[in-house]
Scaffold this motif. Structure first.
Motif, short mmCIF file in Angstrom:
data_model
loop_
_atom_site.label_atom_id
_atom_site.label_comp_id
_atom_site.label_asym_id
_atom_site.label_seq_id
_atom_site.Cartn_x
_atom_site.Cartn_y
_atom_site.Cartn_z
N VAL A 303 0.85 -1.18 0.00
CA VAL A 303 0.00 0.00 0.00
C VAL A 303 0.89 1.24 0.00
O VAL A 303 1.76 1.38 0.86
CB VAL A 303 -0.93 0.03 1.23
N ALA A 304 0.66 2.14 -0.95
CA ALA A 304 1.42 3.38 -1.01
C ALA A 304 0.95 4.32 0.10
O ALA A 304 -0.21 4.30 0.51
CB ALA A 304 1.25 4.04 -2.38
N GLU A 305 1.86 5.18 0.56
CA GLU A 305 1.52 6.10 1.64
C GLU A 305 0.38 7.03 1.24
O GLU A 305 -0.49 7.36 2.05
CB GLU A 305 2.75 6.91 2.04
N ALA A 306 0.37 7.46 -0.03
CA ALA A 306 -0.71 8.34 -0.49
C ALA A 306 -2.06 7.63 -0.42
O ALA A 306 -3.09 8.25 -0.10
CB ALA A 306 -0.43 8.79 -1.92
N GLU A 307 -2.09 6.34 -0.68
CA GLU A 307 -3.33 5.57 -0.58
C GLU A 307 -3.78 5.45 0.87
O GLU A 307 -4.97 5.57 1.17
CB GLU A 307 -3.12 4.18 -1.19
N ARG A 308 -2.83 5.25 1.74
CA ARG A 308 -3.15 5.15 3.17
C ARG A 308 -3.75 6.47 3.67
O ARG A 308 -4.76 6.47 4.39
CB ARG A 308 -1.89 4.78 3.96
N VAL A 309 -3.16 7.58 3.28
CA VAL A 309 -3.65 8.89 3.69
C VAL A 309 -5.05 9.13 3.14
O VAL A 309 -5.93 9.67 3.84
CB VAL A 309 -2.68 9.99 3.21
N ALA A 310 -5.30 8.71 1.91
CA ALA A 310 -6.61 8.91 1.29
C ALA A 310 -7.71 8.16 2.03
O ALA A 310 -8.82 8.67 2.21
CB ALA A 310 -6.56 8.48 -0.18
N VAL A 311 -7.42 6.95 2.46
CA VAL A 311 -8.41 6.16 3.19
C VAL A 311 -8.69 6.78 4.56
O VAL A 311 -9.84 6.96 4.96
CB VAL A 311 -7.95 4.70 3.34
N ILE A 312 -7.62 7.14 5.27
CA ILE A 312 -7.78 7.71 6.61
C ILE A 312 -8.58 9.01 6.56
O ILE A 312 -9.39 9.30 7.45
CB ILE A 312 -6.41 7.93 7.27
N ALA A 313 -8.40 9.79 5.49
CA ALA A 313 -9.10 11.06 5.36
C ALA A 313 -10.61 10.88 5.26
O ALA A 313 -11.37 11.80 5.58
CB ALA A 313 -8.58 11.81 4.14
N LEU A 314 -11.05 9.72 4.82
CA LEU A 314 -12.49 9.46 4.67
C LEU A 314 -13.13 8.94 5.96
O LEU A 314 -14.36 8.82 6.03
CB LEU A 314 -12.71 8.43 3.56
N LEU A 315 -12.34 8.65 6.97
CA LEU A 315 -12.85 8.08 8.21
C LEU A 315 -13.06 9.15 9.27
O LEU A 315 -12.35 10.16 9.31
CB LEU A 315 -11.88 7.02 8.74
N GLY A 316 -14.02 8.94 10.12
CA GLY A 316 -14.27 9.81 11.25
C GLY A 316 -14.81 9.01 12.41
O GLY A 316 -14.75 7.77 12.41
N HIS A 317 -15.38 9.69 13.39
CA HIS A 317 -15.90 8.98 14.56
C HIS A 317 -17.31 8.45 14.34
O HIS A 317 -17.81 7.69 15.16
CB HIS A 317 -15.85 9.89 15.78
N ALA A 318 -17.95 8.85 13.24
CA ALA A 318 -19.24 8.26 12.85
C ALA A 318 -18.97 7.03 11.98
O ALA A 318 -18.17 7.10 11.04
CB ALA A 318 -20.08 9.28 12.10
#
Length: 360
Positions: A303-318
């Motif tokens: 997994v590329a770091e940019a892909e990891r960042v993209a996934v995390i950016a879509l997550l929240g506490h909901a």
């Protein structure tokens, strides 16, 4: 499956932050539990945290204790792991059982209901369970007060399975000590928890998925709105199993849950013949034949770091569905699942029912 692999699989599911989903993904990616155990610290570090694995000595002591209690393990991949349960979302990778394991391979009907059930409902549940057992079906319940207790008492001679939310050596409620012993001796006692585990509130919804998962259908005899029995019924419905309910007086709050289930489309049942007719329509071809094969949880080794960042950016506490994260990210399911696995092992992700996730 070798004894070494069996031990490693039990050690894997006993490791911190490893649940049924991450267990499946790790085995799918690494092919063996031993390789998965070795990879956990690295994956957790990528997820921004740290994670260890279960102590081998503690797992050895657990196994010795279980054997001393007359219990044994069923692991996903074993030929006698219940096939219907194998289909459930989040099915337990390891079960501890005591009694006749062949009962789980027979047609099963779950029966649940109120702990503070009325006398009439208790009598009806006991009679219904007895009649179902006499028709060569096995009654599954949770050894709780009320309807569960009467369901086991009615079916003890014909075939009953008790699923508990604690260790196999713990009795809850205490007044069911003799009944739990009878179920273990004449039926089958099932748990996913190690010996010594006390019954905590969070264990009961998890136990309910096993009750629903073992059965072709679930009968609710008496239940108030928002009760645990309705959770079991919902889990059964989500898995494509038959949901049945016994109607009750609209004047009794304990009947409101059953009446509402019927309004929503549950099958109204009044006797064992109704129950057997309802589950008789279940197509056995819906059940995958053979043991668990770990297919269906895509993961990636890179997994590329940019892909990891993209996934995390879509997550929240909901909590959001994993499918939605995959769609919005534009990444492959394998990449998204890998990032979620890393975050979970790193202690930054929580999984919720219905395939949803959120940041911890």
């Amino acid at each position: 499956m070798s004894e070494a692999e069996r031990f490693d699989r039990l050690r894997l599911i006993r490791s911190p932050r490893i649940g049924p989903v991450s267990y499946r993904q790790l085995l799918a990616r690494f092919g063996s539990a031993g390789e998965a155990l070795r990879a956990i610290p690295m994956l957790a570090e990528r997820g921004g945290g740290r994670a260890g694995v279960a102590d081998a000595g503690a797992v050895e002591r657990e196994i010795a204790t279980s054997r001393a209690l007359g219990a044994r393990y069923l692991l996903m991949g074993d030929a006698d792991y219940p096939m219907l349960l194998d289909q459930m979302e989040g099915a337990p990778p390891a079960l501890i059982i005591k009694g006749d394991a062949t009962l789980a391979g027979r047609p099963c009907v779950a029966m649940v209901g109120a702990r503070n059930a009325s006398a009439a409902a208790c009598r009806f549940a006991r009679t219904l369970a007895q009649d179902i057992a006499q028709r060569d079906a096995v009654v599954v319940s949770g050894l709780a007060r009320g309807i569960d207790t009467e369901a086991h008492r009615g079916s003890i001679d014909g075939g009953t399975i008790g699923v508990i939310a604690c260790g196999i050596d713990i009795v809850f409620p205490p007044e069911n000590a003799a009944l739990q012993e009878q179920v273990a001796e004449r039926g089958l006692l099932v748990t996913e928890h190690p010996p010594g585990t006390q019954p905590l509130a969070r264990h009961f919804p998890a136990r309910n998925r096993i009750i629903a998962g073992l059965a072709l259908g679930t009968v609710v005899v008496e239940a108030a709105p928002k009760s645990g029995s309705l959770i079991t019924a919902r889990l059964a419905g989500d898995a494509g199993r038959e949901v049945m309910a016994v109607p009750g007086s609209p004047l009794d709050p304990r009947a409101q849950g059953c009446n509402e289930l019927i309004r929503q489309g549950a099958t109204l049942v009044q006797n064992a013949a109704d129950v057997m007719e309802a589950i008789g329509g279940f197509d056995p071809r819906m059940v995958r034949q053979g043991s668990f094969d770990f297919v269906g949880e895509p993961v990636s080794s890179d997994v590329a770091e940019a892909e990891r960042v993209a996934v995390i950016a879509l997550l929240g506490h909901a909590a959001v569905p994993v499918d939605e994260v995959i769609r919005l990210s534009g990444l492959s399911p394998a990449v998204v699942q890998t990032v979620l696995l890393e975050l979970e092992l790193g202690g930054r992700l929580e999984r919720h029912a219905g395939g949803r996730v959120s940041l911890a």
